[in-house]
Design an enzyme around this catalytic site. Structure first.
Site, mmCIF file in Angstrom:
data_model
loop_
_atom_site.group_PDB
_atom_site.id
_atom_site.type_symbol
_atom_site.label_atom_id
_atom_site.label_comp_id
_atom_site.label_asym_id
_atom_site.label_seq_id
_atom_site.Cartn_x
_atom_site.Cartn_y
_atom_site.Cartn_z
ATOM 1 N N PRO A 259 3.080 0.243 -0.203
ATOM 2 C CA PRO A 259 1.967 1.064 0.302
ATOM 3 C C PRO A 259 0.643 0.318 0.277
ATOM 4 O O PRO A 259 0.283 -0.309 -0.715
ATOM 5 C CB PRO A 259 1.967 2.250 -0.664
ATOM 6 N N CYS A 260 -0.071 0.413 1.419
ATOM 7 C CA CYS A 260 -1.218 -0.457 1.634
ATOM 8 C C CYS A 260 -2.552 0.201 1.336
ATOM 9 O O CYS A 260 -3.595 -0.427 1.474
ATOM 10 C CB CYS A 260 -1.219 -0.950 3.079
ATOM 11 N N GLN A 261 -2.578 1.476 0.926
ATOM 12 C CA GLN A 261 -3.848 2.165 0.745
ATOM 13 C C GLN A 261 -4.820 1.434 -0.188
ATOM 14 O O GLN A 261 -6.024 1.423 0.053
ATOM 15 C CB GLN A 261 -3.627 3.592 0.213
ATOM 16 N N PHE B 54 -5.524 -1.552 -0.388
ATOM 17 C CA PHE B 54 -6.130 -2.720 0.226
ATOM 18 C C PHE B 54 -6.616 -2.471 1.647
ATOM 19 O O PHE B 54 -7.152 -3.354 2.269
ATOM 20 C CB PHE B 54 -5.128 -3.880 0.246
ATOM 21 N N SER B 55 -6.418 -1.263 2.165
ATOM 22 C CA SER B 55 -6.773 -0.988 3.552
ATOM 23 C C SER B 55 -8.278 -1.058 3.753
ATOM 24 O O SER B 55 -9.055 -0.609 2.921
ATOM 25 C CB SER B 55 -6.266 0.401 3.946
#
Length: 383
Positions: A79-81, A83-84
């Site tokens: 899950p990229c949240q 680093f988004s």
């Protein structure tokens, strides 16, 4: 070649890797809508996912030890949240960071290789130390964090081990690079960072696939009429070529694929709803509007990055910008084309939910290209 897919989402990375020759023995995803999408396509007999064994739930609770020595590849998009660019930038203080679980999967299975991807935001200067921390953990997954050990202290131990020259335990040769999907034939300017690693005992020498498409080739193609001829655009409707376009095509690369290329053959859902609704996920969604920072994707360029979450669908960026300046939302099918999913792949859920699945996905074609490059360097038999 057997594999395990983590954080599978709607299956973009997994389908591309399937096309590259990998067969997942376990596909893990916690989101029920994504799992429903995969299950629905299994029921419909879609070949890319037909044999997938889907585990819906928390990856933290999955025991990977039974797969040790039995799989060739571990893959996934943690899950990229954290680093988004559109998120809160929590990084290492964010409980949604699932890289530790990806690293645990590598440690417990000892695959021949792994492929992980994340948003470009992970490479921001403010996250640089954590980026190096992730890379060193992937290179030396046996050097586990101790109970209550701060990540900076663990990083220091990893650096010491890495520079000591010790090659005991499980080690991987890891390379990381930001890839723009448009440079590989995807009709979308989408940048993601990929981590690819090969187990050190295999002695693999590898590099990321070189780009095959370019903006310069597209500009030349458009300036000299080939692009417009191909799409049967009348001369009066063609834009004036930029003075900066060279008189010769000096590149041997293929032109970037555009939004117009991607939507070829699809009826306009706003003006031909009867024909549109006969196709999977191709229904007009009203309410699109343009405002500062959210102007949609031009028809004759690769699309802007499809977005997910509160900065995606409600923000209105997932739109087509017509040559006359009007805008409308992309349909789910059009978005799937931009992400290079097959036309027979059905997305489950409301328009907002399915667009979220697509906004989080890896383009299938990019996954296939990276996957084939990795597969070509693996031994013929598992080891």
């Amino acid at each position: 070649m057997k594999s395990i897919e983590l954080f599978a989402g709607a299956g973009g990375l997994g389908i591309g890797l399937h096309d590259a020759g990998f067969q997942p023995v376990n596909v893990i995803e916690w989101n029920s809508y994504c799992c429903d999408t995969i299950r629905e396509n299994k029921k419909r007999g879609i070949a890319a996912v037909d044999n997938w064994n889907v585990t819906q739930g928390d990856v933290c609770k999955v025991d990977f030890k039974p797969y040790e020595g039995k799989i060739r590849l571990v893959s996934g998009g943690p899950p990229c949240q954290p680093f988004s660019m559109g998120g809160k930038h929590g990084a290492y203080d964010d409980a949604r960071d699932m890289f530790p679980q990806a690293i645990r999967a590598v440690r417990e299975t000892s695959p021949q290789a792994f492929i992980f991807e994340n948003v470009k935001g992970l490479t921001r200067a403010s996250f640089r130390n954590y980026f190096e921390y992730i890379k060193l953990q992937l290179e030396h997954p046996d050097i586990k964090a101790r109970r209550d050990e701060e990540w900076e202290d663990h990083l220091a131990r990893l650096e010491q081990h890495h520079t000591s020259g010790s090659r005991s335990g499980l080690n991987y040769r890891v390379v990381a690079q930001v890839l723009n999907a448009a440079n590989y034939g995807v009709p979308q300017k989408r940048e993601r960072v990929f981590f690819v690693g090969f187990r050190e005992d295999l002695g693999v020498s590898w590099h990321f696939p070189l780009r095959t498409h370019s903006r310069e080739a597209l500009l030349w193609d458009q300036a000299h009429g080939d692009y417009w001829d191909r799409h049967r655009v009348a001369r009066k409707d063609r834009p004036v070529a930029s003075a900066s376009v060279p008189s010769e095509n000096h590149t041997n690369l293929t032109p970037w694929r555009t939004t117009r290329d991607a939507l070829l053959g699809l009826p306009d859902p706003e003006f031909d709803p009867v024909a549109s609704e006969k196709l999977l996920n191709h229904r007009f969604q009203p309410g699109a509007r343009s405002y500062h920072g959210h102007t949609g994707s031009a028809l004759d360029e690769p699309a802007k990055t499809l977005k997910a979450g509160v900065h995606g669908v409600p923000g209105g960026e997932n739109m087509l910008l017509r040559p006359n300046g009007s805008v409308r939302y992309f349909t789910v099918r059009e978005s799937a084309r931009l992400q290079t999913f097959p036309d027979d792949f059905l997305f489950h859920g409301s328009w907002t939910e399915t667009m979220r699945q697509l906004g989080n996905a890896v383009p299938v074609e990019l996954a296939r290209i990276v996957g084939e490059a990795v597969a070509s360097h693996l031994p013929m038999k598992a080891a």
